[in-house]
Write a protein that holds these residues in place. Structure first.
Motif, short mmCIF file in Angstrom:
data_model
loop_
_atom_site.label_atom_id
_atom_site.label_comp_id
_atom_site.label_asym_id
_atom_site.label_seq_id
_atom_site.Cartn_x
_atom_site.Cartn_y
_atom_site.Cartn_z
N HIS A 128 0.83 -1.20 0.00
CA HIS A 128 0.00 0.00 0.00
C HIS A 128 0.86 1.25 0.00
CE1 HIS A 128 -3.12 2.87 0.99
NE2 HIS A 128 -2.39 3.28 2.02
N GLY A 129 0.46 2.23 -0.84
CA GLY A 129 1.13 3.52 -0.85
C GLY A 129 0.21 4.64 -0.43
N ALA A 130 -0.97 4.71 -1.04
CA ALA A 130 -1.94 5.76 -0.72
C ALA A 130 -3.31 5.32 -1.21
CB ALA A 130 -1.55 7.09 -1.37
N LEU A 131 -4.34 5.93 -0.62
CA LEU A 131 -5.71 5.70 -1.06
C LEU A 131 -6.38 7.05 -1.24
CD1 LEU A 131 -8.04 3.64 -1.59
CD2 LEU A 131 -8.70 3.99 0.81
N ILE A 132 -6.98 7.25 -2.41
CA ILE A 132 -7.73 8.47 -2.71
C ILE A 132 -9.18 8.07 -2.86
CG2 ILE A 132 -8.09 10.38 -4.31
CD1 ILE A 132 -4.74 8.55 -4.21
N VAL A 133 -10.04 8.58 -2.00
CA VAL A 133 -11.46 8.26 -2.00
C VAL A 133 -12.21 9.37 -2.72
CG1 VAL A 133 -13.49 7.78 -0.59
CG2 VAL A 133 -11.22 7.01 0.18
N GLY A 134 -12.94 9.00 -3.76
CA GLY A 134 -13.65 9.98 -4.56
C GLY A 134 -15.13 10.03 -4.26
N SER A 135 -15.93 10.35 -5.28
CA SER A 135 -17.38 10.48 -5.12
C SER A 135 -18.05 9.12 -5.22
CB SER A 135 -17.94 11.43 -6.17
OG SER A 135 -17.70 10.92 -7.48
N GLY A 136 -19.33 9.08 -4.80
CA GLY A 136 -20.03 7.81 -4.84
C GLY A 136 -21.48 7.95 -4.46
N LEU A 137 -22.05 6.85 -3.95
CA LEU A 137 -23.47 6.76 -3.66
C LEU A 137 -23.70 6.37 -2.21
CD1 LEU A 137 -24.62 4.71 -6.79
CD2 LEU A 137 -24.73 7.19 -6.51
N THR A 138 -24.79 6.87 -1.64
CA THR A 138 -25.18 6.43 -0.30
C THR A 138 -26.15 5.25 -0.36
OG1 THR A 138 -26.92 8.12 -0.27
CG2 THR A 138 -24.80 8.69 0.73
N ASP A 139 -26.74 5.00 -1.53
CA ASP A 139 -27.61 3.85 -1.70
C ASP A 139 -26.74 2.63 -2.02
OD1 ASP A 139 -29.58 2.00 -2.16
OD2 ASP A 139 -30.50 3.06 -3.86
N VAL A 140 -26.15 2.07 -0.98
CA VAL A 140 -25.16 1.00 -1.16
C VAL A 140 -25.77 -0.21 -1.85
CG1 VAL A 140 -23.59 -0.56 0.04
CG2 VAL A 140 -23.82 1.81 0.81
N ALA A 141 -26.99 -0.56 -1.48
CA ALA A 141 -27.63 -1.76 -2.04
C ALA A 141 -27.88 -1.65 -3.53
CB ALA A 141 -28.93 -2.03 -1.29
N SER A 142 -27.92 -0.42 -4.06
CA SER A 142 -28.18 -0.26 -5.50
C SER A 142 -26.96 -0.58 -6.36
CB SER A 142 -28.63 1.18 -5.78
OG SER A 142 -27.54 2.10 -5.64
N VAL A 143 -25.78 -0.62 -5.75
CA VAL A 143 -24.57 -0.90 -6.51
C VAL A 143 -24.44 -2.40 -6.71
CG1 VAL A 143 -22.06 -0.67 -6.56
CG2 VAL A 143 -23.47 1.17 -5.59
N GLN A 144 -24.28 -2.80 -7.95
CA GLN A 144 -24.14 -4.21 -8.31
C GLN A 144 -22.74 -4.43 -8.87
OE1 GLN A 144 -26.69 -6.41 -7.59
NE2 GLN A 144 -27.57 -4.60 -6.63
N PRO A 145 -21.77 -4.73 -8.01
CA PRO A 145 -20.37 -4.76 -8.45
C PRO A 145 -20.09 -5.69 -9.63
CG PRO A 145 -20.50 -4.79 -6.07
CD PRO A 145 -21.89 -4.97 -6.57
N LEU A 146 -20.72 -6.85 -9.67
CA LEU A 146 -20.36 -7.84 -10.68
C LEU A 146 -20.75 -7.41 -12.10
CD1 LEU A 146 -21.13 -11.17 -8.81
CD2 LEU A 146 -18.97 -9.94 -9.01
N VAL A 147 -21.59 -6.40 -12.23
CA VAL A 147 -21.92 -5.87 -13.55
C VAL A 147 -21.49 -4.42 -13.69
CG1 VAL A 147 -23.80 -7.49 -13.96
CG2 VAL A 147 -24.28 -5.31 -12.81
N GLN A 148 -20.63 -3.96 -12.78
CA GLN A 148 -20.19 -2.57 -12.76
C GLN A 148 -19.02 -2.37 -13.71
OE1 GLN A 148 -21.32 0.31 -11.10
NE2 GLN A 148 -19.79 1.23 -12.45
N GLY A 149 -19.13 -1.37 -14.57
CA GLY A 149 -18.02 -1.02 -15.45
C GLY A 149 -17.02 -0.12 -14.75
N VAL A 150 -15.84 0.00 -15.37
CA VAL A 150 -14.78 0.84 -14.81
C VAL A 150 -13.86 1.32 -15.91
CG1 VAL A 150 -13.31 -1.16 -14.32
CG2 VAL A 150 -12.94 0.97 -13.07
N ASN A 151 -13.40 2.57 -15.78
CA ASN A 151 -12.40 3.14 -16.68
C ASN A 151 -11.29 3.74 -15.84
OD1 ASN A 151 -14.11 2.84 -19.11
ND2 ASN A 151 -15.32 4.47 -18.16
N LEU A 152 -10.06 3.44 -16.20
CA LEU A 152 -8.89 4.06 -15.57
C LEU A 152 -8.16 4.86 -16.64
CD1 LEU A 152 -7.15 4.26 -12.94
CD2 LEU A 152 -5.75 2.43 -13.90
N SER A 153 -8.07 6.18 -16.43
CA SER A 153 -7.44 7.06 -17.41
C SER A 153 -6.17 7.66 -16.84
CB SER A 153 -8.40 8.19 -17.81
OG SER A 153 -9.56 7.67 -18.41
#
Length: 260
Positions: A160-185
């Motif tokens: 571990h070097g650092a963690l940067i926590v960004g924006s997100g949702l408070t409706d945790v149950a609505s997030v479905q990780p296994l079908v969640q897309g991601v982009n790293l730029s």
């Protein structure tokens, strides 16, 4: 329990002094101080973390949906939470290497202290009050990247070097990780893109439950206000000073960091 012949505090001192610049970075721990299994590695890691400061988060991951998870506690000096209108700038001088990963991080709204009865998945999920995009920066206190055994790397806060926590949702149950897309730029160009979940660990809820019931016990359990980042969805991308990195989880949130 670690073998009584093994001294985790001596091992932790090597890592701590290298991090503080008081001694040269070793290629690995001295042979007599290398942990030989997970229990010894965690004993070293716990000593490193206690010396480093207040625990404000955790990283947890696994090599596959069936693999045993691994964790590291994260201290206040390595966690940044983005504020509206304010950029997170990190000095590249503070890192030996800068490997960036896009991750989902969960925020605890209630304590999950160690108890005799294991927490259920529903209880763990109910304790989470937000899920956010994050960037973990991987680093090492050793002289070279990934040239050590797995237990030495785990002892070193699992790289571990650092963690940067960004924006997100408070409706945790609505997030479905296994079908969640991601982009790293990186500097405006897409470095990694997945239409659906790219995390080899599978469902992060399994990792959260393991952390609550087993992984965090030796350091007092999970506490309200802590963050738990749940492993790389993009693999590790090495970057250089002057780089701007953005992790975007469409429909959930984004995190951004610049290395000066």
């Amino acid at each position: 329990m670690p073998d009584t012949a093994f001294d985790p505090f001596a091992s932790a001192a090597v890592i701590t002094m290298a991090r503080q610049g008081r001694t040269p970075r070793p290629l690995d721990l001295p042979v007599a101080l290398r942990p030989r299994d997970a229990a010894e590695a965690y004993a070293v890691q716990d000593a490193v973390v206690r010396e480093r400061g207040e625990i404000v988060g955790w990283k947890v991951g696994a090599a596959s949906p069936q693999a045993q998870p691994a964790r590291a506690a994260l201290t206040r000096d390595s966690v940044w939470v983005e504020q509206p209108g304010q950029e997170v700038n990190l000095s590249a001088i503070g890192f030996a290497v800068m490997g960036v990963e896009a991750e989902l991080v969960y925020e605890l709204g209630a304590d999950l202290s160690a108890r005799a009865t294991p927490y259920s998945a529903a209880e763990v999920l109910a304790a989470m009050v937000s899920v956010r995009a994050a960037i973990e920066v991987c680093d090492t206190r050793f002289a070279a990247w990934a040239q050590q055994g797995e237990w030495s790397r785990l002892a070193d806060q699992a790289c571990h070097g650092a963690l940067i926590v960004g924006s997100g949702l408070t409706d945790v149950a609505s997030v479905q990780p296994l079908v969640q897309g991601v982009n790293l730029s990186v500097n405006g160009s897409v470095a990694v893109q997945h239409a659906t979940w790219g995390n080899p660990a599978g469902d992060p809820l399994r990792l959260l439950v393991w952390l609550a019931n087993e992984g965090a016990r030796s350091l007092g359990g999970l506490r309200a206000g802590q963050w738990v980042t749940t492993g790389s969805c993009t693999g590790t991308v090495m970057v250089a000073p002057g780089t701007v990195v953005v992790a975007d989880f469409p429909g959930v949130g984004r995190a951004e960091v610049k290395f000066d």
